[in-house]
Design an enzyme around this catalytic site. Structure first.
Site, PDB file in Angstrom:
ATOM      1  N   THR A 241       0.822  -1.210   0.000  1.00  8.88           N
ATOM      2  CA  THR A 241       0.000   0.000   0.000  1.00  8.88           C
ATOM      3  C   THR A 241       0.853   1.255   0.000  1.00  8.88           C
ATOM      4  O   THR A 241       2.048   1.226   0.280  1.00  8.88           O
ATOM      5  CB  THR A 241      -0.923   0.030   1.239  1.00  8.88           C
ATOM      6  OG1 THR A 241      -0.123   0.096   2.420  1.00  8.88           O
ATOM      7  CG2 THR A 241      -1.821  -1.197   1.291  1.00  8.88           C
ATOM      8  N   ASP A 242       0.183   2.371  -0.299  1.00  9.90           N
ATOM      9  CA  ASP A 242       0.864   3.667  -0.217  1.00  9.90           C
ATOM     10  C   ASP A 242       0.624   4.276   1.171  1.00  9.90           C
ATOM     11  O   ASP A 242       0.077   3.613   2.057  1.00  9.90           O
ATOM     12  CB  ASP A 242       0.389   4.586  -1.342  1.00  9.90           C
ATOM     13  CG  ASP A 242      -1.106   4.891  -1.308  1.00  9.90           C
ATOM     14  OD1 ASP A 242      -1.741   4.716  -0.249  1.00  9.90           O
ATOM     15  OD2 ASP A 242      -1.640   5.310  -2.352  1.00  9.90           O
ATOM     16  N   GLN A 243       1.002   5.532   1.363  1.00  8.83           N
ATOM     17  CA  GLN A 243       0.878   6.167   2.676  1.00  8.83           C
ATOM     18  C   GLN A 243      -0.569   6.320   3.140  1.00  8.83           C
ATOM     19  O   GLN A 243      -0.827   6.498   4.318  1.00  8.83           O
ATOM     20  CB  GLN A 243       1.554   7.534   2.664  1.00  8.83           C
ATOM     21  CG  GLN A 243       3.060   7.432   2.589  1.00  8.83           C
ATOM     22  CD  GLN A 243       3.703   8.803   2.562  1.00  8.83           C
ATOM     23  OE1 GLN A 243       3.140   9.757   2.049  1.00  8.83           O
ATOM     24  NE2 GLN A 243       4.907   8.896   3.123  1.00  8.83           N
ATOM     25  N   MET A 244      -1.510   6.216   2.198  1.00 12.84           N
ATOM     26  CA  MET A 244      -2.925   6.352   2.552  1.00 12.84           C
ATOM     27  C   MET A 244      -3.575   5.004   2.843  1.00 12.84           C
ATOM     28  O   MET A 244      -4.765   4.923   3.086  1.00 12.84           O
ATOM     29  CB  MET A 244      -3.671   7.061   1.424  1.00 12.84           C
ATOM     30  CG  MET A 244      -3.181   8.481   1.175  1.00 12.84           C
ATOM     31  SD  MET A 244      -3.978   9.255  -0.246  1.00 12.84           S
ATOM     32  CE  MET A 244      -3.286   8.325  -1.599  1.00 12.84           C
TER      33      MET A 244
ATOM     34  N   VAL B  97      -3.873   2.630   0.665  1.00 11.47           N
ATOM     35  CA  VAL B  97      -4.495   2.161  -0.575  1.00 11.47           C
ATOM     36  C   VAL B  97      -3.476   1.296  -1.327  1.00 11.47           C
ATOM     37  O   VAL B  97      -2.296   1.639  -1.395  1.00 11.47           O
ATOM     38  CB  VAL B  97      -4.937   3.362  -1.447  1.00 11.47           C
ATOM     39  CG1 VAL B  97      -5.420   2.915  -2.814  1.00 11.47           C
ATOM     40  CG2 VAL B  97      -6.013   4.162  -0.732  1.00 11.47           C
TER      41      VAL B  97
END
Length: 132
Positions: free
Chosen positions: A15-18, A20
Site C-alpha cells: 500500500t501507499d501512505q494512505m 491504498v
C-alpha cells in the site's frame, strides 16, 4: 472453462501512505490467480518451468474501479478467455469482502521454450486441459 478463485490478504507493504493498494501491487495478485488456476487444473507452474516451458506475459490491460486497502481480504477470479496456438488469454477480476468489483484485467501469455526463448505449442497434457 470455469473460473478459479483464490483469496489474498493485502499486506502493508503493498500500500501507499494512505493505506491504498499501490497500482503495481495488483499484477502479483493476478499472477497468484493464474498460477492457482493452473494448479487447480493439475498443472504445476514450477514443473512446467522445470520441463523447459515458461509463460511470460506479452500483454496486460488493467482497469481500476475502486481501491483495495490495507488488510482487505481480496478474491482474485481467473477465467480462461481464449487459447490459440502458442497464446493463452485470461480474464481476471478482484473483489473485496463486500463483493465489490475493484479491478479487472486481461492477460495474454505465450508458451515459450526456455532454452531458446521461442514460442511453442504447449504439450498435450496442457492442450487437453485447454480444449476441455
Amino acid at each position: 472453462m470455469n473460473g478459479h478463485e483464490v483469496e489474498v490478504r493485502v499486506r502493508y507493504g503493498e500500500t501507499d501512505q494512505m493505506g491504498v493498494v499501490y497500482h503495481g501491487s495488483y499484477v502479483p495478485y493476478f499472477e497468484i490467480g493464474r498460477v492457482e488456476w493452473l494448479r487447480n487444473k493439475g498443472v504445476s507452474y514450477k514443473k512446467l518451468e522445470q520441463s523447459g516451458i515458461a509463460l511470460p506475459i506479452v500483454s496486460m490491460q488493467l482497469n481500476y474501479k475502486k481501491p483495495a486497502r490495507y488488510d482487505d481480504l481480496l478474491t482474485v477470479t481467473t477465467k480462461l478467455h481464449k487459447y490459440s496456438g502458442v497464446k493463452i488469454e485470461f480474464d481476471c477480476e478482484i473483489r473485496n469482502e463486500n463483493k465489490e468489483l475493484l479491478t479487472t484485467a486481461h492477460f495474454i501469455l505465450v508458451f515459450i521454450d526456455t532454452k531458446n526463448g521461442k514460442p511453442i505449442v504447449p504439450p498435450h497434457y496442457i492442450l487437453d486441459i485447454l480444449n476441455q
